[in-house]
Scaffold this motif. Sequence first.
Motif, short mmCIF file in Angstrom:
data_model
loop_
_atom_site.label_atom_id
_atom_site.label_comp_id
_atom_site.label_asym_id
_atom_site.label_seq_id
_atom_site.Cartn_x
_atom_site.Cartn_y
_atom_site.Cartn_z
N SER A 52 0.85 -1.19 0.00
CA SER A 52 0.00 0.00 0.00
C SER A 52 0.88 1.24 0.00
CB SER A 52 -0.89 0.02 1.25
OG SER A 52 -1.62 1.23 1.31
N ARG A 54 2.11 4.57 1.34
CA ARG A 54 2.09 5.06 2.72
C ARG A 54 0.97 6.07 2.93
NH1 ARG A 54 6.06 6.05 6.99
NH2 ARG A 54 4.83 6.94 8.66
N ARG A 55 0.71 6.90 1.92
CA ARG A 55 -0.34 7.92 2.04
C ARG A 55 -1.75 7.30 2.15
NH1 ARG A 55 1.42 7.80 -3.06
NH2 ARG A 55 -0.11 7.38 -4.70
N ASN A 56 -1.88 5.99 1.84
CA ASN A 56 -3.16 5.30 1.96
C ASN A 56 -3.44 4.84 3.39
OD1 ASN A 56 -5.58 4.14 0.91
ND2 ASN A 56 -4.58 2.15 0.88
N ALA A 58 -4.59 5.23 6.88
CA ALA A 58 -5.46 6.19 7.56
C ALA A 58 -5.17 6.27 9.06
CB ALA A 58 -6.93 5.82 7.34
N PHE A 97 -6.94 1.66 6.31
CA PHE A 97 -6.60 2.25 5.02
C PHE A 97 -7.71 3.17 4.53
CE2 PHE A 97 -4.50 -1.89 5.28
CZ PHE A 97 -3.19 -1.52 5.09
N HIS A 98 -7.32 4.23 3.82
CA HIS A 98 -8.30 5.09 3.16
C HIS A 98 -9.02 4.31 2.06
CE1 HIS A 98 -7.01 8.73 5.19
NE2 HIS A 98 -5.76 8.49 4.85
N ARG A 99 -8.24 3.62 1.22
CA ARG A 99 -8.77 2.77 0.16
C ARG A 99 -8.40 1.33 0.51
NH1 ARG A 99 -5.78 6.14 -2.12
NH2 ARG A 99 -4.40 4.59 -3.03
N VAL A 101 -7.24 -2.53 0.55
CA VAL A 101 -6.10 -3.17 -0.11
C VAL A 101 -6.39 -4.64 -0.38
CG1 VAL A 101 -4.44 -1.58 0.95
CG2 VAL A 101 -4.99 -3.73 2.10
N ARG A 111 -11.09 -6.94 -1.23
CA ARG A 111 -10.36 -5.79 -0.71
C ARG A 111 -10.62 -5.66 0.79
NH1 ARG A 111 -6.57 -4.17 -4.21
NH2 ARG A 111 -7.36 -3.03 -5.95
#
Length: 132
Positions: A52, A54-56, A58, A97-99, A101, A111
């Motif tokens: 993932s 890193r910016r994903n 949360a 996670f924001h989105r 994985v 996911r």
Amino acid sequence: MSHDGETQRFGFAFEDRYRPLLGLLGIRPGTCELTVDDDLLRVRFGRWLVLSPRRNVAGAELSGPYSPLKGIGVRVSLADRGLTFGSDTRQGVCIRFHRPVSGGEPLGVLRHPALTVTVEEPARLAGLLASR
């Protein structure tokens, strides 16, 4: 904490009583590692892999203890599709996670909104991931 560009590595904590079972699945200390740097979170757990950006990430919180049925091996929660890579029942880190994985099955269709890992130094990992 992390210095810019430096890769932080975490081994998995293994409870001795679960090593034989996990070993049958190819899950051993030498095949399991979590790495994180400024750009990427990478979690290898035997033949399973989660990648993932890193910016994903949360957030991350300490969790546990776990029952062996819920905390050992590779597990997908039927309640929320969260993924667990577990080798220890005492404590782990739940990474959100924001989105969602992929990583729980080979086709990458399912996911996961969160991944729980039973790494060594869980408090250090939770602090590192929460610091951004």
